[in-house]
Design an enzyme around this catalytic site. Structure first.
Site, PDB file in Angstrom:
ATOM      1  N   LYS A  14      41.252  80.445  31.959  1.00 45.41           N
ATOM      2  CA  LYS A  14      40.523  81.515  31.242  1.00 45.41           C
ATOM      3  C   LYS A  14      40.124  82.734  32.072  1.00 45.41           C
ATOM      4  CE  LYS A  14      37.069  79.376  29.529  1.00 45.41           C
ATOM      5  NZ  LYS A  14      36.941  77.899  29.760  1.00 45.41           N
ATOM      6  N   ARG A  89      30.455  77.373  22.709  1.00 45.34           N
ATOM      7  CA  ARG A  89      30.909  76.040  23.127  1.00 45.34           C
ATOM      8  C   ARG A  89      30.505  75.291  22.052  1.00 45.34           C
ATOM      9  NH1 ARG A  89      31.050  77.940  29.149  1.00 45.34           N
ATOM     10  NH2 ARG A  89      32.057  75.990  30.210  1.00 45.34           N
ATOM     11  N   ARG A 128      45.189  69.946  42.526  1.00 43.72           N
ATOM     12  CA  ARG A 128      44.655  70.955  43.264  1.00 43.72           C
ATOM     13  C   ARG A 128      43.650  70.066  44.304  1.00 43.72           C
ATOM     14  NH1 ARG A 128      40.997  74.467  39.402  1.00 43.72           N
ATOM     15  NH2 ARG A 128      42.675  74.942  38.182  1.00 43.72           N
ATOM     16  N   ARG A 134      37.597  68.432  47.765  1.00 41.43           N
ATOM     17  CA  ARG A 134      36.353  68.602  47.280  1.00 41.43           C
ATOM     18  C   ARG A 134      35.188  67.562  47.601  1.00 41.43           C
ATOM     19  NH1 ARG A 134      37.231  72.061  42.542  1.00 41.43           N
ATOM     20  NH2 ARG A 134      39.231  71.043  42.313  1.00 41.43           N
ATOM     21  N   ARG A 145      32.017  68.434  33.129  1.00 39.93           N
ATOM     22  CA  ARG A 145      32.443  69.632  32.360  1.00 39.93           C
ATOM     23  C   ARG A 145      33.724  69.345  31.463  1.00 39.93           C
ATOM     24  NH1 ARG A 145      33.702  73.845  36.430  1.00 39.93           N
ATOM     25  NH2 ARG A 145      33.753  75.337  34.769  1.00 39.93           N
TER      26      ARG A 145
HETATM   27  P1  AMP Z   1      31.700  78.069  32.969  1.00 38.57           P
HETATM   28  O1  AMP Z   1      31.849  78.746  33.972  1.00 38.57           O
HETATM   29  O2  AMP Z   1      31.937  79.087  31.729  1.00 38.57           O
HETATM   30  O3  AMP Z   1      32.459  76.904  32.945  1.00 38.57           O
HETATM   31  O4  AMP Z   1      30.175  77.830  33.050  1.00 38.57           O
HETATM   32  C1  AMP Z   1      29.320  77.170  34.106  1.00 38.57           C
HETATM   33  C2  AMP Z   1      28.215  76.258  33.489  1.00 38.57           C
HETATM   34  O5  AMP Z   1      27.358  77.051  32.821  1.00 38.57           O
HETATM   35  C3  AMP Z   1      28.597  75.288  32.303  1.00 38.57           C
HETATM   36  O6  AMP Z   1      29.351  74.044  32.779  1.00 38.57           O
HETATM   37  C4  AMP Z   1      27.415  75.063  31.711  1.00 38.57           C
HETATM   38  O7  AMP Z   1      26.376  74.314  32.260  1.00 38.57           O
HETATM   39  C5  AMP Z   1      26.809  76.490  31.736  1.00 38.57           C
HETATM   40  N1  AMP Z   1      27.350  77.170  30.449  1.00 38.57           N
HETATM   41  C6  AMP Z   1      28.157  78.314  30.305  1.00 38.57           C
HETATM   42  N2  AMP Z   1      28.569  78.801  29.274  1.00 38.57           N
HETATM   43  C7  AMP Z   1      27.805  77.881  28.308  1.00 38.57           C
HETATM   44  C8  AMP Z   1      27.628  77.813  26.713  1.00 38.57           C
HETATM   45  N3  AMP Z   1      28.087  78.888  25.972  1.00 38.57           N
HETATM   46  N4  AMP Z   1      26.889  76.940  26.411  1.00 38.57           N
HETATM   47  C9  AMP Z   1      26.320  75.941  27.261  1.00 38.57           C
HETATM   48  N5  AMP Z   1      26.374  76.177  28.446  1.00 38.57           N
HETATM   49  C10 AMP Z   1      27.033  76.841  29.124  1.00 38.57           C
END
Ligand code: AMP
Length: 189
Positions: A14, A89, A128, A134, A145
């Site tokens: 993404k 999300r 990876r 890691r 995640r």
């Molecule tokens: P990302 O970089 O988009 O994967 O986001 C990193 C972390 O931020 C996620 O693992 C969540 O803890 C939090 N996060 C980001 N966007 C959201 C969202 N729309 N709803 C809830 N948590 C979010």
């Protein structure tokens, strides 16, 4: 004004595709993950609230996420268009986004989901892992995640599908080819 949601699991590419889309179409990029990371890095009150949650790989509660998103939209009243990355999300987030857009006499015009199965995501990440070495807690967070995506976030797709706004693009393969397929969706409508 064109507004786009880019959807897909962690590791689907993404971030890479967002960068290319911003360059081509001039979107204002709204990544809730980046915004949360900014807050935790700068130790703001919001950052303090979400730090632990983010470290575990879990989703931040809707109430906090939606309020932060609204603030960000209000900061950009003259945007030519938004690219939402990592938001919505959950279904309440998708509903809130529709409401915010409607209040501004706008809408989400395209929802593009990068289609990658859970098995494919896990295989990609395992590949990876062999080069990145890691730490265990990073590994645990990543697993969480991915699980959050396939148990919670995936339920947002039927919300857009019902409204005939969902477009899927196969997310495995050549970056340029995936990008072209995303652009085709945008340019055709
Ligand atoms: P990302 O970089 O988009 O994967 O986001 C990193 C972390 O931020 C996620 O693992 C969540 O803890 C939090 N996060 C980001 N966007 C959201 C969202 N729309 N709803 C809830 N948590 C979010």
């Amino acid at each position: 004004m064109i507004n786009l949601v880019l959807f897909g699991p962690p590791g689907a590419g993404k971030g890479t595709q967002s960068e290319k889309l911003i360059k081509k179409y001039g979107f204002v990029h709204i990544s809730t993950g980046d915004l949360f990371r900014w807050h935790t890095k700068n130790d703001t009150p919001l950052g303090k609230r979400v730090k632990e949650i983010m470290n575990s790989g879990a989703l931040v509660p809707d109430e906090i996420t939606i309020a932060m998103l609204k603030e960000e939209l209000d900061k950009n009243p003259k945007a030519k268009g938004f690219l939402f990355d990592g938001f919505p999300r959950t279904v309440p987030q998708a509903e809130a986004l529709d409401k915010f857009m409607k209040d501004n006499n706008s809408a989400i015009h395209y929802v593009i989901a990068l289609e990658v199965t859970e098995a494919e995501v896990r295989a990609r990440i395992a590949k990876r892992r062999t080069v990145e070495n890691r730490a265990d807690d990073e590994e645990e967070k990543l697993n969480k995640r991915i699980t959050e995506y396939f148990t919670k976030t995936i339920h947002v797709l039927p919300y857009y599908e019902k409204q005939k706004r969902l477009n899927t693009v196969h997310g495995i393969g050549d970056i340029e080819e995936i990008f072209e397929n995303i652009c085709k969706v945008i340019d055709q409508q």
